[in-house]
Design a protein around this motif. Structure first.
Motif, PDB file in Angstrom:
ATOM      1  N   SER A 175      34.498  26.821  38.179  1.00  0.00           N
ATOM      2  CA  SER A 175      33.716  25.681  38.667  1.00  0.00           C
ATOM      3  C   SER A 175      33.794  24.479  37.742  1.00  0.00           C
ATOM      4  N   LEU A 176      34.375  24.664  36.545  1.00  0.00           N
ATOM      5  CA  LEU A 176      34.499  23.587  35.562  1.00  0.00           C
ATOM      6  C   LEU A 176      35.895  22.974  35.540  1.00  0.00           C
ATOM      7  N   GLY A 177      36.719  23.335  36.520  1.00  0.00           N
ATOM      8  CA  GLY A 177      38.062  22.765  36.591  1.00  0.00           C
ATOM      9  C   GLY A 177      39.076  23.454  35.700  1.00  0.00           C
ATOM     10  N   ILE A 178      38.756  24.661  35.265  1.00  0.00           N
ATOM     11  CA  ILE A 178      39.631  25.403  34.354  1.00  0.00           C
ATOM     12  C   ILE A 178      40.165  26.631  35.078  1.00  0.00           C
ATOM     13  N   THR A 179      41.481  26.779  35.125  1.00  0.00           N
ATOM     14  CA  THR A 179      42.075  27.971  35.718  1.00  0.00           C
ATOM     15  C   THR A 179      42.613  28.882  34.634  1.00  0.00           C
ATOM     16  N   VAL A 180      42.578  30.181  34.913  1.00  0.00           N
ATOM     17  CA  VAL A 180      43.031  31.199  33.965  1.00  0.00           C
ATOM     18  C   VAL A 180      43.882  32.203  34.728  1.00  0.00           C
ATOM     19  N   ASN A 181      45.126  32.364  34.315  1.00  0.00           N
ATOM     20  CA  ASN A 181      46.038  33.266  35.016  1.00  0.00           C
ATOM     21  C   ASN A 181      46.904  34.045  34.033  1.00  0.00           C
ATOM     22  N   ASN A 182      47.533  35.083  34.564  1.00  0.00           N
ATOM     23  CA  ASN A 182      48.358  35.979  33.768  1.00  0.00           C
ATOM     24  C   ASN A 182      49.740  36.090  34.404  1.00  0.00           C
ATOM     25  N   VAL A 183      50.783  35.881  33.604  1.00  0.00           N
ATOM     26  CA  VAL A 183      52.159  36.063  34.066  1.00  0.00           C
ATOM     27  C   VAL A 183      52.699  37.316  33.391  1.00  0.00           C
ATOM     28  N   ALA A 184      53.139  38.278  34.201  1.00  0.00           N
ATOM     29  CA  ALA A 184      53.545  39.585  33.671  1.00  0.00           C
ATOM     30  C   ALA A 184      55.047  39.796  33.838  1.00  0.00           C
ATOM     31  N   PRO A 185      55.823  39.593  32.770  1.00  0.00           N
ATOM     32  CA  PRO A 185      57.270  39.811  32.853  1.00  0.00           C
ATOM     33  C   PRO A 185      57.617  41.297  32.923  1.00  0.00           C
ATOM     34  N   GLY A 186      58.825  41.545  33.405  1.00  0.00           N
ATOM     35  CA  GLY A 186      59.397  42.878  33.314  1.00  0.00           C
ATOM     36  C   GLY A 186      60.282  42.942  32.084  1.00  0.00           C
ATOM     37  N   VAL A 187      61.537  43.330  32.259  1.00  0.00           N
ATOM     38  CA  VAL A 187      62.477  43.390  31.137  1.00  0.00           C
ATOM     39  C   VAL A 187      63.185  42.047  31.031  1.00  0.00           C
TER      40      VAL A 187
END
Length: 249
Positions: A175-187
């Motif tokens: 709600s404060l304009g902040i996004t949080v995400n996770n990028v999960a690589p393989g090999v």
């Protein structure tokens, strides 16, 4: 609106002198973002990386050196950061070891580097993001969140913990304009994996587990991060996006 324009934004990317972090830094600079890079211990490595990323030195000239797993050095890193709009938590450590040989020292090093440092760095940058009513936080996870390697039990556990932390933070700050995400690589074909992938038998075994049939390049992961921190990713938060050629399926 130029969705690829990150001018007037300032990013800090951990572990950004090589591999995935370097590719992310290079792409964000190309999008007009000011980038602070980081290495565990080598100032000269940072200088060389900064020059490669931005030969003109206009957007990538700052760097921070310090071991994220050591509390006094983590405190130093925190003290060097100000007005960070984009935080990319890329650096990590992993120990390939039989489960029965794990000890507290290995556990502490992985927890401090892979989880606690992420918490501490988010705590450092979040006040500015709240004041700005805009912020982007991206963690680099791993396919091991869902397909753990038998010799990396602690690493896989910490990456799973990070993806859960991402969901928690996303709920708190959306709600404060902040996004949080996770990028999960393989090999990914990076320096960390050169030794393991140089074993032809092991490499062939890993390729059999990847539907696309090839290993990722650092740039494959960087593109997803750039998308998430740009206006194109404005409505995405709390997600884990796998960049693994289908390995997690």
């Amino acid at each position: 609106m130029d969705f690829g324009n990150l001018s007037n934004k300032r990013a800090f990317i951990t572990g950004s002198c090589e591999g995935i972090g370097f590719a992310i830094a290079t792409l964000l600079v190309a999008m007009g973002c000011e980038v602070i890079i980081h290495d565990k211990s080598d100032e000269e490595k940072c200088r060389l990386a900064a020059h490669k990323i931005d030969p003109k030195g206009s957007l990538c000239r700052e760097f921070v050196v310090g071991d994220l797993g050591r509390m006094e050095e983590l405190n130093h890193i925190q003290s060097q950061l100000s007005n960070v709009d984009i935080l990319v938590l890329n650096a990590s450590t992993q120990s390939r070891i039989d489960f029965e040989l794990l000890d507290k020292a290995i556990f502490d090093q992985e927890v401090n580097t892979n989880v606690w440092s992420s918490i501490a760095l988010v705590q450092r940058v979040i006040p500015h993001m709240k004041d700005s009513k805009w912020g982007r936080i991206v963690t680099l996870g791993s396919v091991q969140e869902v397909k753990p390697h038998p010799k990396m039990a602690i690493y896989a556990s910490m990456k799973a913990a990070t993806s859960n932390l991402v969901k928690n933070l996303a709920l708190q700050y959306a709600s404060l304009g902040i996004t949080v995400n996770n990028v999960a690589p393989g090999v990914v074909a990076t320096a960390r994996n050169i030794e393991a992938l140089s074993n032809e038998e092991y490499a062939a075994t890993m390729l059999q587990k990847i539907p696309i049939g090839s290993f990722a390049k650092p740039e494959d992961c960087a593109g997803i991060v750039a998308f998430l921190v740009s206006e194109l990713g404005n409505y995405i938060t709390g997600q884990t996006i796998y960049c693994d050629g289908g390995m997690s399926l």
